[in-house]
Design a protein around this motif. Structure first.
Motif, PDB file in Angstrom:
ATOM      1  N   TYR A  52       0.839  -1.200   0.000  1.00  0.00           N
ATOM      2  CA  TYR A  52       0.000   0.000   0.000  1.00  0.00           C
ATOM      3  C   TYR A  52       0.873   1.248   0.000  1.00  0.00           C
ATOM      4  CZ  TYR A  52      -3.596  -3.358   1.035  1.00  0.00           C
ATOM      5  OH  TYR A  52      -4.426  -4.435   0.948  1.00  0.00           O
ATOM      6  N   CYS A  53       0.342   2.311  -0.573  1.00  0.00           N
ATOM      7  CA  CYS A  53       1.061   3.579  -0.694  1.00  0.00           C
ATOM      8  C   CYS A  53       1.285   4.197   0.695  1.00  0.00           C
ATOM      9  CB  CYS A  53       0.252   4.523  -1.573  1.00  0.00           C
ATOM     10  SG  CYS A  53       1.010   6.150  -1.725  1.00  0.00           S
ATOM     11  N   GLY A  54       2.537   4.598   0.950  1.00  0.00           N
ATOM     12  CA  GLY A  54       2.859   5.218   2.233  1.00  0.00           C
ATOM     13  C   GLY A  54       2.336   6.636   2.346  1.00  0.00           C
ATOM     14  N   ARG A  55       1.935   7.245   1.212  1.00  0.00           N
ATOM     15  CA  ARG A  55       1.450   8.630   1.237  1.00  0.00           C
ATOM     16  C   ARG A  55      -0.075   8.704   1.323  1.00  0.00           C
ATOM     17  NH1 ARG A  55       4.472  12.408  -2.741  1.00  0.00           N
ATOM     18  NH2 ARG A  55       3.433  11.225  -4.371  1.00  0.00           N
ATOM     19  N   CYS A  56      -0.772   7.854   0.526  1.00  0.00           N
ATOM     20  CA  CYS A  56      -2.241   7.990   0.497  1.00  0.00           C
ATOM     21  C   CYS A  56      -2.972   6.698   0.876  1.00  0.00           C
ATOM     22  CB  CYS A  56      -2.711   8.477  -0.876  1.00  0.00           C
ATOM     23  SG  CYS A  56      -2.685   7.197  -2.145  1.00  0.00           S
ATOM     24  N   GLY A  57      -2.235   5.597   1.045  1.00  0.00           N
ATOM     25  CA  GLY A  57      -2.860   4.355   1.495  1.00  0.00           C
ATOM     26  C   GLY A  57      -3.507   3.525   0.403  1.00  0.00           C
ATOM     27  N   HIS A  66       3.928   1.466  -8.061  1.00  0.00           N
ATOM     28  CA  HIS A  66       3.421   2.768  -8.444  1.00  0.00           C
ATOM     29  C   HIS A  66       2.018   2.946  -7.885  1.00  0.00           C
ATOM     30  CE1 HIS A  66       1.240   5.270 -11.508  1.00  0.00           C
ATOM     31  NE2 HIS A  66       2.228   6.060 -11.183  1.00  0.00           N
ATOM     32  N   CYS A  67       1.729   4.133  -7.339  1.00  0.00           N
ATOM     33  CA  CYS A  67       0.401   4.422  -6.825  1.00  0.00           C
ATOM     34  C   CYS A  67      -0.400   5.183  -7.884  1.00  0.00           C
ATOM     35  CB  CYS A  67       0.504   5.249  -5.547  1.00  0.00           C
ATOM     36  SG  CYS A  67      -1.122   5.746  -4.913  1.00  0.00           S
ATOM     37  N   GLU A  68      -1.496   4.603  -8.339  1.00  0.00           N
ATOM     38  CA  GLU A  68      -2.331   5.259  -9.357  1.00  0.00           C
ATOM     39  C   GLU A  68      -2.996   6.514  -8.809  1.00  0.00           C
ATOM     40  OE1 GLU A  68      -4.147   2.400 -12.734  1.00  0.00           O
ATOM     41  OE2 GLU A  68      -5.093   2.306 -10.765  1.00  0.00           O
ATOM     42  N   GLN A  69      -3.239   6.508  -7.507  1.00  0.00           N
ATOM     43  CA  GLN A  69      -3.969   7.606  -6.880  1.00  0.00           C
ATOM     44  C   GLN A  69      -3.129   8.884  -6.789  1.00  0.00           C
ATOM     45  OE1 GLN A  69      -7.055   6.730  -5.974  1.00  0.00           O
ATOM     46  NE2 GLN A  69      -7.716   8.647  -5.031  1.00  0.00           N
ATOM     47  N   CYS A  70      -1.879   8.751  -6.329  1.00  0.00           N
ATOM     48  CA  CYS A  70      -1.064   9.963  -6.070  1.00  0.00           C
ATOM     49  C   CYS A  70       0.274   9.944  -6.799  1.00  0.00           C
ATOM     50  CB  CYS A  70      -0.858  10.152  -4.561  1.00  0.00           C
ATOM     51  SG  CYS A  70       0.372   9.033  -3.852  1.00  0.00           S
ATOM     52  N   SER A  71       0.543   8.919  -7.607  1.00  0.00           N
ATOM     53  CA  SER A  71       1.745   8.824  -8.454  1.00  0.00           C
ATOM     54  C   SER A  71       3.042   8.549  -7.694  1.00  0.00           C
ATOM     55  CB  SER A  71       1.947  10.084  -9.307  1.00  0.00           C
ATOM     56  OG  SER A  71       0.850  10.235 -10.168  1.00  0.00           O
TER      57      SER A  71
HETATM   58 ZN   LIG Z   1      -0.576   7.115  -3.139  1.00  0.00          ZN
END
Ligand SMILES: [Zn+2]
Length: 253
Positions: A97-102, A115-120
Motif C-alpha cells: 500500500y502507498c505510504g502517502r495515500c494508502g 506505483h500508486c495510481e492515486q497519487c503517483s
Molecule cells: Zn498514493
C-alpha cells in the motif's frame, strides 16, 4: 537452459527436496497461487525469476532458512542472485500500500518498482546502507559480540548509516557509541549485499586512535582486542565480516 523460478511467500523462500532453494517451473505452481513475478538475473545461461505466492496459498514444499542457503551458495553469482531474490520477495510483501495515500500499489509500467495510481508515488526496492568495520592497532584488532550471536562468536563492528550522515562519519560514530574508542585513517575495503532484510554492508578498516575499549552493554555485550594467533569463533566465510578479518589474518591490513 530453461528459466528458473525462486519461490517465496511473505518474506520466506521454499526448499526443494535436496535442501536447496526451490526452482520450480512456473507451470508446476498453479496460476491462482502466483501473485507477482520479478526478474532477478542470470545464473549461467538460466534467467532467474522470483515468484511471490498469494498469501494463504499452500504448496507442498518446506520453507528455507535464507542464512543457511547463503552459507552454502556455490559462488558469488549464486549468492547475489539469492540475495536479490530474497530482497524482492520481502520488499513486495512489505510495500503493498502507498505510504502517502494508502491506496493499493501496482507494478510500475517500466521500472522494477511499484506505483500508486492515486497519487503517483513510486516505490523502489529498499536498500539500507550500513558500515562494517575492523579496527586494527598493529598486531591486534577489535572484535565484539552482539547478544544475538551464537555462543562464543565474535565479529567486526557494524551499524546503520543515519539520515544525512556520510559513511565515514557513521564509522566514527558507531565505533564510539558501541565500544567507546576513537579511530583514524578510515579506509574503504569493499561492499556486500546483506539480505537481512535489505542491508548494503560497506566494509572499512580503521586504525585505533585512543580511548578505552568498553562495550555499551546494549548492542555489544563484550568487546576485546585479539591477536592473530588467538582468535575467537569467527563469522561464516560468506559474510563480509569474515573477509575483513581474513585480510587482517593475512597481514594485508
Ligand atoms: Zn498514493
Amino acid at each position: 537452459m530453461d528459466d528458473l523460478y525462486i519461490v517465496g511467500s511473505s518474506g520466506s523462500m521454499y526448499l526443494n527436496a535436496e535442501g536447496g532453494y526451490l526452482h520450480a517451473s512456473k507451470e508446476s505452481l498453479s496460476a491462482q497461487n502466483i501473485e507477482a513475478v520479478y526478474p532477478v538475473g542470470m545464473i549461467g545461461e538460466a534467467a532467474i525469476h522470483a515468484i511471490i505466492l498469494r498469501r494463504g496459498s499452500s504448496i507442498p514444499f518446506e520453507k528455507a532458512n535464507l542464512r543457511s542457503l547463503l552459507s552454502v551458495s556455490k559462488n558469488e553469482q549464486e549468492y547475489v542472485t539469492l540475495s536479490r531474490a530474497a530482497q524482492l520477495i520481502i520488499w513486495h510483501n512489505e510495500h503493498r500500500y502507498c505510504g502517502r495515500c494508502g491506496h493499493k500499489m501496482l507494478h510500475h509500467a517500466v521500472d522494477l518498482a511499484k506505483h500508486c495510481e492515486q497519487c503517483s508515488l513510486a516505490q523502489y526496492p529498499r536498500i539500507s546502507p550500513c558500515i562494517i568495520v575492523l579496527v586494527v592497532d598493529g598486531d591486534r584488532c577489535v572484535l565484539a559480540r552482539s547478544p544475538r550471536f551464537p555462543p562464543g562468536r565474535f565479529s567486526t563492528l557494524a551499524g546503520f548509516i543515519e539520515a544525512g550522515e556520510s559513511a565515514e562519519a557513521a564509522v566514527h560514530r558507531e565505533i564510539h557509541e558501541e565500544v567507546g574508542i576513537d579511530v583514524t585513517n578510515v579506509r574503504y575495503f569493499k561492499s556486500q549485499s546483506w539480505p537481512f532484510p535489505h542491508s548494503l554492508m560497506l566494509g572499512f578498516f580503521a586504525d585505533y586512535a585512543g580511548g578505552e575499549l568498553l562495550a555499551d552493554g546494549v548492542e555489544i555485550e563484550e568487546a576485546n582486542w585479539y591477536y592473530r594467533d588467538a582468535m575467537p569463533d569467527l563469522p561464516p566465510s560468506f559474510a563480509i565480516s569474515s573477509a575483513l578479518i581474513q585480510q587482517f589474518l593475512n597481514g594485508d591490513v
